[in-house]
Structures are given as C-alpha cells and as structure tokens.
Design a protein around this motif. Structure first.
Motif, PDB file in Angstrom:
ATOM      1  N   ALA A 124       0.690  -1.145   0.032  1.00 24.69           N
ATOM      2  CA  ALA A 124      -0.122  -0.037  -0.017  1.00 24.69           C
ATOM      3  C   ALA A 124       0.815   1.425   0.056  1.00 24.69           C
ATOM      4  O   ALA A 124       0.417   2.340  -0.596  1.00 24.69           O
ATOM      5  CB  ALA A 124      -0.991  -0.022   1.273  1.00 24.69           C
ATOM      6  N   ILE A 125       2.041   1.404   0.773  1.00 22.57           N
ATOM      7  CA  ILE A 125       2.873   2.399   0.635  1.00 22.57           C
ATOM      8  C   ILE A 125       3.446   2.597  -0.741  1.00 22.57           C
ATOM      9  O   ILE A 125       3.415   3.852  -1.010  1.00 22.57           O
ATOM     10  CB  ILE A 125       4.162   2.378   1.537  1.00 22.57           C
ATOM     11  N   ASP A 126       3.713   1.517  -1.521  1.00 27.69           N
ATOM     12  CA  ASP A 126       4.198   1.670  -3.093  1.00 27.69           C
ATOM     13  C   ASP A 126       3.275   2.331  -3.595  1.00 27.69           C
ATOM     14  O   ASP A 126       3.718   3.353  -4.481  1.00 27.69           O
ATOM     15  CB  ASP A 126       4.883   0.546  -3.235  1.00 27.69           C
ATOM     16  N   ILE A 127       2.071   1.717  -3.670  1.00 26.35           N
ATOM     17  CA  ILE A 127       0.945   2.370  -4.472  1.00 26.35           C
ATOM     18  C   ILE A 127       0.566   3.908  -4.033  1.00 26.35           C
ATOM     19  O   ILE A 127       0.365   4.402  -5.005  1.00 26.35           O
ATOM     20  CB  ILE A 127      -0.358   1.358  -4.100  1.00 26.35           C
ATOM     21  N   THR A 128       0.471   3.955  -3.057  1.00 22.04           N
ATOM     22  CA  THR A 128       0.036   5.430  -2.667  1.00 22.04           C
ATOM     23  C   THR A 128       1.440   6.523  -2.856  1.00 22.04           C
ATOM     24  O   THR A 128       0.961   7.643  -3.253  1.00 22.04           O
ATOM     25  CB  THR A 128      -0.084   5.524  -1.107  1.00 22.04           C
ATOM     26  N   LYS A 129       2.460   5.830  -2.981  1.00 20.07           N
ATOM     27  CA  LYS A 129       3.560   6.857  -3.365  1.00 20.07           C
ATOM     28  C   LYS A 129       3.494   7.260  -4.814  1.00 20.07           C
ATOM     29  O   LYS A 129       3.894   8.313  -5.385  1.00 20.07           O
ATOM     30  CB  LYS A 129       4.705   6.424  -2.784  1.00 20.07           C
ATOM     31  N   LEU A 130       3.256   6.057  -5.657  1.00 22.54           N
ATOM     32  CA  LEU A 130       3.004   6.206  -6.990  1.00 22.54           C
ATOM     33  C   LEU A 130       1.871   7.231  -7.371  1.00 22.54           C
ATOM     34  O   LEU A 130       2.275   7.964  -8.257  1.00 22.54           O
ATOM     35  CB  LEU A 130       2.764   4.867  -7.651  1.00 22.54           C
ATOM     36  N   GLN A 131       0.879   7.126  -6.543  1.00 23.01           N
ATOM     37  CA  GLN A 131      -0.155   7.999  -6.873  1.00 23.01           C
ATOM     38  C   GLN A 131       0.371   9.476  -6.380  1.00 23.01           C
ATOM     39  O   GLN A 131      -0.122  10.510  -7.245  1.00 23.01           O
ATOM     40  CB  GLN A 131      -1.321   7.737  -6.010  1.00 23.01           C
ATOM     41  N   LEU A 132       1.053   9.767  -5.458  1.00 23.65           N
ATOM     42  CA  LEU A 132       1.435  11.115  -5.073  1.00 23.65           C
ATOM     43  C   LEU A 132       2.389  11.510  -6.067  1.00 23.65           C
ATOM     44  O   LEU A 132       2.313  12.644  -6.636  1.00 23.65           O
ATOM     45  CB  LEU A 132       1.997  11.034  -3.689  1.00 23.65           C
ATOM     46  N   LYS A 133       3.369  10.677  -6.845  1.00 27.74           N
ATOM     47  CA  LYS A 133       4.196  11.040  -7.469  1.00 27.74           C
ATOM     48  C   LYS A 133       3.511  11.355  -8.876  1.00 27.74           C
ATOM     49  O   LYS A 133       4.152  12.185  -9.621  1.00 27.74           O
ATOM     50  CB  LYS A 133       5.190   9.945  -7.640  1.00 27.74           C
ATOM     51  N   MET A 134       2.418  10.700  -9.081  1.00 29.09           N
ATOM     52  CA  MET A 134       1.839  11.014 -10.505  1.00 29.09           C
ATOM     53  C   MET A 134       1.120  12.663 -10.282  1.00 29.09           C
ATOM     54  O   MET A 134       1.142  13.388 -11.415  1.00 29.09           O
ATOM     55  CB  MET A 134       0.624  10.103 -10.738  1.00 29.09           C
ATOM     56  N   TYR A 135       0.595  12.923  -9.362  1.00 30.36           N
ATOM     57  CA  TYR A 135       0.037  14.173  -9.123  1.00 30.36           C
ATOM     58  C   TYR A 135       1.262  15.163  -9.169  1.00 30.36           C
ATOM     59  O   TYR A 135       1.065  16.476  -9.766  1.00 30.36           O
ATOM     60  CB  TYR A 135      -0.670  14.486  -7.755  1.00 30.36           C
ATOM     61  N   LEU A 136       2.375  15.026  -8.663  1.00 28.85           N
ATOM     62  CA  LEU A 136       3.405  15.706  -8.668  1.00 28.85           C
ATOM     63  C   LEU A 136       4.472  15.794  -9.976  1.00 28.85           C
ATOM     64  O   LEU A 136       5.520  16.411 -10.288  1.00 28.85           O
ATOM     65  CB  LEU A 136       4.488  15.541  -7.505  1.00 28.85           C
ATOM     66  N   SER A 137       4.007  14.819 -10.965  1.00 28.33           N
ATOM     67  CA  SER A 137       5.114  14.696 -12.155  1.00 28.33           C
ATOM     68  C   SER A 137       6.316  14.182 -11.880  1.00 28.33           C
ATOM     69  O   SER A 137       7.194  14.915 -12.313  1.00 28.33           O
ATOM     70  CB  SER A 137       4.727  15.957 -13.044  1.00 28.33           C
ATOM     71  N   ILE A 138       6.361  13.485 -10.838  1.00 28.92           N
ATOM     72  CA  ILE A 138       7.938  13.104 -10.350  1.00 28.92           C
ATOM     73  C   ILE A 138       8.190  11.762 -11.044  1.00 28.92           C
ATOM     74  O   ILE A 138       7.275  10.940 -10.831  1.00 28.92           O
ATOM     75  CB  ILE A 138       8.144  13.116  -8.803  1.00 28.92           C
ATOM     76  N   PRO A 139       9.519  11.551 -11.400  1.00 31.24           N
ATOM     77  CA  PRO A 139       9.680  10.134 -12.296  1.00 31.24           C
ATOM     78  C   PRO A 139       9.459   8.959 -11.115  1.00 31.24           C
ATOM     79  O   PRO A 139       9.812   9.235  -9.753  1.00 31.24           O
ATOM     80  CB  PRO A 139      11.147  10.440 -12.347  1.00 31.24           C
ATOM     81  N   GLU A 140       9.051   7.858 -11.686  1.00 26.30           N
ATOM     82  CA  GLU A 140       8.588   6.719 -10.669  1.00 26.30           C
ATOM     83  C   GLU A 140      10.295   6.141  -9.989  1.00 26.30           C
ATOM     84  O   GLU A 140       9.928   5.826  -8.979  1.00 26.30           O
ATOM     85  CB  GLU A 140       8.021   5.578 -11.520  1.00 26.30           C
TER      86      GLU A 140
END
Length: 463
Positions: free
Chosen positions: A212-228
């Motif tokens: 869940a931590i990995d998935i939520t961080k991916l979602q946050l990085k998507m909003y911030l346009s930060i590379p995975e």
C-alpha cells in the motif's frame, strides 16, 4: 482591480514554479526527495499538466485581448506595382495613349475614430480572461485537494505499517516467551502453537501495508509529475495534521468563493457583454483615412501626331525626364450607419436574453446544490471528528486491556487466547484510529474544496 488580481495570480504561480523546479532538480540529482505537504503542493502546482494547460489558457486570452485592442491602432498599408503595356489602348485608329512602362507606389492609413463594437469586444475579452483565471483557480483547488488526499494516504499506509510491525514484534516476544515456557514444561503446546498462528496471521498484513505504501507513493508522484525511479519520503504524521486541524477548525457556510458559482457569474457577465455587443452593431462607426500615391508613367512622343510640321522637332525637351511623375494625396473621414438587417440583430438579442434567463435558473439551482454540498461536507466532517475522538479513547482502553492480559499471562493467571484476543483488539483499534484520522483530514479537505478556499494546512515542523 481585477487586472491586479490576475497579475498577482500569475506572479504567485511564477514564484511557485521557480521553487518547485528547484525541488524537482534536487530530486533528479539525488534520486531521493523528502517532501513536506507545502513542498508537494508547490511541485504539483508548477509541474502538473492540468495546471500548465490552465496557465497557458490564461496566456491565450491575454493574446486575444491584445488582438482586440490592436484594432484601435492605425492600420498602415503599402503597395507597389509595375506594368508593361504590350499593346496600348487606342482612341482612334493609329492614335494610342498611355506610356509603355508605368510605376505605381501607394501608401494608405486608416484610423478608427468611433468604433463601439470594438470597445465592447475589449471589455468582453477581459471578462473571458477572468473566466480563464477562475478556471485555473478551480484546477488548483481540485489538484490541491487531490495532493492532500494522496499525501495523507501515504501517511496512513506508513502509520498502518508501524502499527503492524509493533504487533509483529509484540507477538514475536510472546512466541519466544511461550516457547521457553513450553520447553520448561510451564506452558502447553497448544499455547505455543496458538502464538505461532497469531504471528503468521500478521505477516500477510505487513506485506499488504508495504504494498500500500508503494501504491500510494506512486499516486502522489503522479500528481507531482515526479519520475517513478525517484524515492519520495513524506514528512510529518497524521497526528501532526490532526492537531493542527482541530486547533484551527472554523466551519463556515460562506459559498461566495465556490468555483462553480463564480464560473456561472462570469458566464452571465459574458452574455451581458454579448448582448451589448449586438446592440453596438446598430450604432454608426467613424474612421479617418489617408492615401498617397507616387505614379511614374513613361512619356509618349507626340511629334508624330503633328505630321512633322515642326520640322522634325520632338515634343519632349532634351533635359526633360523620361517618366512623368505625380503624387496625388487624399485624406478624409468615413461614417458607416447600419439601417436595416432583416431583423437579424433583434433575434440575436432575443436569443442572448433567453440564454441569460436560462443561466439565472441554473445559477439558482447550482447555489442550492452547493449549499447542500457544504452542509453535507460539514456533517461528514463532524461525524469523522467524533469517530476519531472515540477511536482515540478506544485505543487507550485497548492498550490497558492488553497490558492487563499480558501481565496476567506472564503471571500464569491468564490464557493465550485472552492475550491474543486483547492484542488483536489493540491492533484493530490502532488501525481504525489511523483510518479515522485520515477520514477526518480528507473530509476537511473536501469541505474547503466545496467552499472554494485556496488554503491548506501548513506542514508541521518535523526534525
């Protein structure tokens, strides 16, 4: 005042872009980025494609406004022409006129003196730009709410993992203690097996929390346009944000800043401009103009027309130019008065007024809907608040119950089932408490979004 507001919005956006670009550069260089909530929002407001499109739309309407203003400037044109007469026009048989080579250079200027439709168009483009600014504001509010929710989601997943790891560590100590007692004949094999089962049941939950931590961080990085591949670490805890909201909560029903209602108001203003624009087409327009030409035409030898009566002399003196040059200049004013257009403009006015009445009804209905939405968000917020405070008390009680059961078990007065049951209750109470904090913070974010407030909680100071 509205123009000043627009400039301030663009200035703040530019400042956020610079700061966010510095953070993004740091992340790209280090491959790891620690973010506070404020920094996450700054990056989102500068790098998210939705916000970039909204800012470009504001810039586009600024160009539209400048196009409308430019119609009031003098319009200057220049032209040049050369013509070669392959066959000149004849007045009678054998008698032609006009030079064979002709040059013509002309310039003209036109200046609107009274153009009501242009003045109204300029005001209309300003309102359109205000609509673009409001649309950008709505995008920012939606994005901020989404970033906050994603940020809280990461904190929830991390806090849940901490709770589960603590439960695993506590259960592991119970398993070790029970194993020692079992080997010394002081505990039954059933107690030892039951403790191992309890530990085995917790391990899949730990894996789910890590995922869940990995998935939520991916979602946050998507909003911030930060590379995975950039590792993001969030700062603070749910309890930090919870305390700040509890200290600063002040529920209001002021919906004047709601983006939906403000957008409808701007649309009505645009329709009113359109109505007045149609009316201006019935008014006269006045423009000044000026024109100058510089014409050069090859002179024609007229000596042949005299039948040689002048003793073979030509009509063109020796020192005379081969071309005849002239420069006529014209200035004036022009007025255009519309008289009749087949009732087209009348029907256009009726159509626009009909749209205004429709928009008034939509505005009234939307206002009722927004009020209901705000009331529901406040009720949801209050319910989440009470649930959170109740779960906080439940955690304290579950902790006391677990401590008592652990003491009883170590003293030989309690059973392993009683200990496992109290530990499970404590773990569930802690997870429910974390979830209730997340629900409360999310409800507060939705409440501010419904009001159209462009504010958010400052990230607490965390060392």
């Amino acid at each position: 005042m509205k123009k000043l507001f627009t400039l301030l919005c663009l200035g703040v956006a530019s400042l956020c872009v610079v700061q966010a670009q510095e953070l993004s550069t740091e992340a790209a260089q280090q491959g790891q980025l620690s973010l506070s909530l404020d920094e996450a929002i700054e990056i989102a407001l500068s790098d998210n494609p939705t916000i970039k499109v909204a800012n470009l739309e504001i810039e586009r309407y600024d160009y539209v406004r400048k196009q409308a203003v430019s119609t009031l400037y003098p319009q200057i044109d220049a032209s040049a022409q050369y013509s070669l007469a392959l066959r000149r026009q004849e007045m009678t048989e054998g008698f032609s006129f006009g030079g064979k080579n002709t040059f013509n250079v002309a310039g003209s200027i036109a200046l609107p003196l009274f153009a009501p439709s242009v003045y109204r168009q300029i005001k209309m483009t300003r309102t359109q730009m205000e609509g673009a600014v409001e649309s950008a504001r709505a995008s920012r509010i939606d994005l901020v709410a989404a970033v906050r929710s994603a940020y809280y989601n990461v904190l929830l997943a991390e806090q849940s993992l901490v709770v589960l790891n603590e439960a695993v560590a506590t259960t592991q100590r119970v398993v070790t203690n029970t194993e020692d007692l079992y080997k010394n004949g002081l505990a039954a094999e059933y107690d030892y097996i039951t403790a191992q089962v309890q530990l085995s049941n917790l391990k899949p939950q730990v894996l789910q929390a890590q995922s869940a931590i990995d998935i939520t961080k991916l979602q946050l990085k998507m909003y911030l346009s930060i590379p995975e591949d950039v590792d993001v670490e969030v700062m603070g805890t749910l309890d930090d944000f919870r305390n700040q909201v509890l200290l600063g909560e002040d529920y209001s029903m002021d919906i004047s800043e709601n983006t939906t209602l403000r957008t409808l108001d701007i649309q009505r203003e645009l329709l009113e401009h359109q109505e007045k624009l149609i009316q201006t087409t019935r008014m006269p327009t006045i423009a000044a103009f000026g024109q100058i030409s510089y014409i050069g035409q090859e002179r024609v030898d007229l000596s042949g027309l005299m039948g040689g009566a002048m003793g073979g002399a030509t009509s063109q003196p020796a020192n005379q130019s081969k071309f005849w040059w002239q420069y006529p200049i014209n200035v004036g004013a022009q007025i255009s008065i519309p008289l009749f257009a087949g009732l087209k403009k009348t029907n256009q006015l009726r159509e626009v007024r009909n749209q205004i009445r429709q928009l008034e009804l939509q505005r009234q209905y939307a206002e009722d809907g927004v009020r209901l939405q705000v009331e529901q968000s406040i009720n949801t917020l209050l319910t989440a608040r009470e649930t959170m405070l109740s779960n906080e008390l439940t955690v304290e009680q579950a902790q006391k119950a677990y401590d008592i059961s652990l003491t009883r078990y170590n003293a030989g007065a309690g059973t392993i089932l009683e200990l496992n049951s109290s530990q499970l209750a404590l773990t569930q109470a802690q997870l429910s408490y974390s979830q209730s904090i997340y629900d409360y913070l999310s409800a507060y974010a939705q409440y501010e979004k419904a009001l159209g407030v462009e504010t958010y909680i400052d990230t607490p100071n965390v060392e």
